[in-house]
Design an enzyme around this catalytic site. Structure first.
Site, PDB file in Angstrom:
ATOM      1  N   GLU A  92      43.160  32.068  50.230  1.00  0.00           N
ATOM      2  CA  GLU A  92      43.745  32.417  51.524  1.00  0.00           C
ATOM      3  C   GLU A  92      43.979  31.225  52.460  1.00  0.00           C
ATOM      4  O   GLU A  92      43.334  31.100  53.510  1.00  0.00           O
ATOM      5  CB  GLU A  92      42.852  33.462  52.215  1.00  0.00           C
ATOM      6  CG  GLU A  92      42.731  34.746  51.405  1.00  0.00           C
ATOM      7  CD  GLU A  92      41.812  35.785  52.027  1.00  0.00           C
ATOM      8  OE1 GLU A  92      41.202  35.495  53.088  1.00  0.00           O
ATOM      9  OE2 GLU A  92      41.686  36.881  51.454  1.00  0.00           O
ATOM     10  N   GLU A 145      43.058  39.742  45.251  1.00  0.00           N
ATOM     11  CA  GLU A 145      42.101  40.598  45.936  1.00  0.00           C
ATOM     12  C   GLU A 145      42.827  41.837  46.421  1.00  0.00           C
ATOM     13  O   GLU A 145      43.865  41.756  47.062  1.00  0.00           O
ATOM     14  CB  GLU A 145      41.460  39.903  47.144  1.00  0.00           C
ATOM     15  CG  GLU A 145      40.438  38.841  46.814  1.00  0.00           C
ATOM     16  CD  GLU A 145      39.747  38.312  48.071  1.00  0.00           C
ATOM     17  OE1 GLU A 145      39.771  39.005  49.118  1.00  0.00           O
ATOM     18  OE2 GLU A 145      39.183  37.204  48.003  1.00  0.00           O
TER      19      GLU A 145
END
Length: 247
Positions: A90, A216
């Site tokens: 991320e 995810e």
């Protein structure tokens, strides 16, 4: 450093950090489990960190990041069940396709090619960015973009590796149990989700010809989140996406 583990974990006794991965991979191989190595943070205390693939404040330049992949590849490339690496988790403060030093798409090319110079067989997973500075046309906090989900820049500036067949796009995305984005409140929910996903990342498989694996996805399987997940999983199946479920 030697890894601190409970005394009962005898397989990890006196193992060092990189060796720990080798032990886990070996035990996973005995059970037929495939492994993806992910760089989740720059140091063990840096969360959420600077949101880049390096951190100058911590003394981690991009050169040092490459050295860390050298260390991993030298010990783990021969582990047959380690299928690849996710270059960074991320990178929410990175840009994509904006012509900035923080452009993650260009860094992913540099790091990905470096990884392949050390372990040619590994898949290279590349996540999306966030919303600030984001990508052209996808840099508004009000869009409900998740950290890691923003692959919009790949429409015009996809990642290009020397071995493009080893590239996988790996966005992260969640539902209302993590944060109630405005589109979860729409009277069209969950039927409005396909257009949101296609805007942010779902287009990438057809547009770039590379796989999309959600690195995810998950959440509490109750209420609106259950409705969302019951929509999301069939959508992934019908579009040929895979995923790592984050419980």
């Amino acid at each position: 450093d030697i890894v601190e583990t409970p005394q009962r974990e005898r397989l990890l006794f006196q193992t060092r950090y990189v060796g720990m991965f080798a032990v886990i991979a070996r035990e996973a191989a005995k059970r037929g489990i495939l492994v993806l190595i992910a760089c989740h943070r720059i140091t063990h205390t840096a969360w959420p960190g600077a949101g880049l693939w390096y951190d100058s404040a911590l003394g981690f330049s991009e050169a040092r990041v490459l050295q860390s992949w050298d260390a991993l590849a030298s010990q783990l490339c021969d582990s047959w069940n380690i299928i690849g690496v996710d270059l960074v988790n991320e990178p929410h403060s990175s840009s994509w396709g904006k012509g900035l030093p923080t452009d993650w798409n260009k860094a992913a090319e540099r790091i990905g090619n470096h990884v392949h110079s050390r372990c040619a067989r590994w898949l290279v997973f590349v996540e999306g960015v966030g919303y600030t500075p984001g990508a052209p046309g996808a840099d508004d906090p009000g869009m409900g973009i998740w950290w890691g989900s923003n692959l919009v820049g790949a429409r015009t500036q996809p990642v290009v590796l020397a071995n493009q067949e080893k590239l996988v796009y790996a966005p992260h995305v969640y539902g209302p149990s993590v944060y109630v984005q405005s589109y979860f409140k729409s009277p069209m929910f969950p039927n409005n989700m396909a257009s949101i996903w296609d805007r942010d990342f779902a287009f990438a498989k057809e547009h770039t010809g590379r796989p999309v694996v959600l690195g995810e996805i998950g959440g509490s399987y109750v209420g609106a989140d259950r409705i969302w997940q019951d929509w999301a999983i069939p959508f992934m199946v019908s579009n040929g996406f895979s995923c790592f479920y984050f419980a």
